[in-house]
Design a protein around this motif. Sequence first.
Motif, PDB file in Angstrom:
ATOM      1  N   ALA A  61       0.837  -1.204   0.000  1.00 37.84           N
ATOM      2  CA  ALA A  61       0.000   0.000   0.000  1.00 37.84           C
ATOM      3  C   ALA A  61       0.874   1.256   0.000  1.00 37.84           C
ATOM      4  O   ALA A  61       0.584   2.235  -0.709  1.00 37.84           O
ATOM      5  CB  ALA A  61      -0.926  -0.006   1.218  1.00 37.84           C
ATOM      6  N   ALA A  62       1.957   1.237   0.785  1.00 36.01           N
ATOM      7  CA  ALA A  62       2.878   2.378   0.808  1.00 36.01           C
ATOM      8  C   ALA A  62       3.538   2.586  -0.546  1.00 36.01           C
ATOM      9  O   ALA A  62       3.746   3.724  -0.989  1.00 36.01           O
ATOM     10  CB  ALA A  62       3.942   2.172   1.884  1.00 36.01           C
ATOM     11  N   SER A  63       3.850   1.477  -1.231  1.00 39.16           N
ATOM     12  CA  SER A  63       4.459   1.572  -2.552  1.00 39.16           C
ATOM     13  C   SER A  63       3.499   2.194  -3.562  1.00 39.16           C
ATOM     14  O   SER A  63       3.884   3.064  -4.351  1.00 39.16           O
ATOM     15  CB  SER A  63       4.900   0.187  -3.027  1.00 39.16           C
ATOM     16  N   VAL A  64       2.234   1.762  -3.530  1.00 38.97           N
ATOM     17  CA  VAL A  64       1.233   2.331  -4.446  1.00 38.97           C
ATOM     18  C   VAL A  64       1.053   3.821  -4.174  1.00 38.97           C
ATOM     19  O   VAL A  64       1.001   4.651  -5.102  1.00 38.97           O
ATOM     20  CB  VAL A  64      -0.109   1.585  -4.304  1.00 38.97           C
ATOM     21  N   TRP A  65       0.956   4.180  -2.903  1.00 42.74           N
ATOM     22  CA  TRP A  65       0.813   5.581  -2.521  1.00 42.74           C
ATOM     23  C   TRP A  65       2.025   6.394  -2.966  1.00 42.74           C
ATOM     24  O   TRP A  65       1.899   7.520  -3.463  1.00 42.74           O
ATOM     25  CB  TRP A  65       0.639   5.666  -1.008  1.00 42.74           C
ATOM     26  N   THR A  66       3.200   5.804  -2.803  1.00 43.07           N
ATOM     27  CA  THR A  66       4.427   6.481  -3.209  1.00 43.07           C
ATOM     28  C   THR A  66       4.443   6.779  -4.696  1.00 43.07           C
ATOM     29  O   THR A  66       4.753   7.898  -5.125  1.00 43.07           O
ATOM     30  CB  THR A  66       5.649   5.616  -2.834  1.00 43.07           C
ATOM     31  N   ALA A  80       1.915   7.012  -6.709  1.00 38.93           N
ATOM     32  CA  ALA A  80       0.888   8.017  -7.022  1.00 38.93           C
ATOM     33  C   ALA A  80       1.428   9.428  -6.760  1.00 38.93           C
ATOM     34  O   ALA A  80       1.232  10.345  -7.572  1.00 38.93           O
ATOM     35  CB  ALA A  80      -0.371   7.763  -6.193  1.00 38.93           C
ATOM     36  N   ILE A  81       2.114   9.608  -5.627  1.00 38.93           N
ATOM     37  CA  ILE A  81       2.696  10.913  -5.307  1.00 38.93           C
ATOM     38  C   ILE A  81       3.779  11.272  -6.309  1.00 38.93           C
ATOM     39  O   ILE A  81       3.876  12.432  -6.764  1.00 38.93           O
ATOM     40  CB  ILE A  81       3.257  10.903  -3.874  1.00 38.93           C
ATOM     41  N   ARG A 140       3.151  16.774   0.806  1.00 42.44           N
ATOM     42  CA  ARG A 140       3.183  15.313   0.665  1.00 42.44           C
ATOM     43  C   ARG A 140       4.542  14.755   0.240  1.00 42.44           C
ATOM     44  O   ARG A 140       4.700  13.525   0.195  1.00 42.44           O
ATOM     45  CB  ARG A 140       2.107  14.813  -0.305  1.00 42.44           C
ATOM     46  N   ILE A 169       6.036  12.512   2.730  1.00 42.24           N
ATOM     47  CA  ILE A 169       5.608  11.109   2.752  1.00 42.24           C
ATOM     48  C   ILE A 169       6.649  10.232   2.056  1.00 42.24           C
ATOM     49  O   ILE A 169       6.951   9.116   2.511  1.00 42.24           O
ATOM     50  CB  ILE A 169       4.232  10.960   2.082  1.00 42.24           C
TER      51      ILE A 169
END
Length: 233
Positions: free
Chosen positions: A33-38, A40-41, A130, A133
Amino acid sequence: MPIVEPSADLMSPLNLFLQADIVVKLVMLGLLAASVWTWAIIFTHAIRLKRINRQTDSFEKDFWAAKDIDAFHARRSEEKLPIAVVMSAALDEWRRSTNTAIVDRAGTRERLASRMNAAVAAEVDRLGDRLNILATVGSVAPFVGLFGTVWGIMRSFTAIAGANNTSLAVVAPGIAEALFATAIGLFAAIPAVIAYNRLTHGLDRLEAKLGRFSDRFHATLSRELEVEIATGH
């Protein structure tokens, strides 16, 4: 006893996840999940920063080519660009400071510099939202993956002791599941660190560009202030 090699299917990423302990699974899911969020950012900020840099160059070129700054401001002040915000802040302070019976030249210059510097800082902070993050994921993800690895290896050794069997077929899957958590942690952390450094560098370059515009515009307004004082307007 002959050594039984683990099958390729058993060592596939999907099977490594499905056969992992619940704690290791949670670690893997969190890191994914952190990788996907990363990512996206990374994509959103990279695209936005590239677009803003291109539009800023065009805006600045048109600004210095304009014959009437007030008319240019009336046409372009609503654009959602950092350089437009800096321009509006400077002109707003200019009008406030010069719309008096006695104009304080030193005070006007100081207030102009303060307003423009504050506008630049505010816009850079807004654009850098962000990015922290990415720094957090880059620094924390490897240790989260390592935690999953340590936990998985502890569980594997417990299972080995219970089975009283140290063959490769018994040892390899559990250790592979545990190491897979570290791999996912690195998969999340490495792009985050690289992107954070690149995006921060790009943001620093934009800040420097806005700073140069502010300095040049401040000098222009200072000269205009001298003209107004000299002519008595």
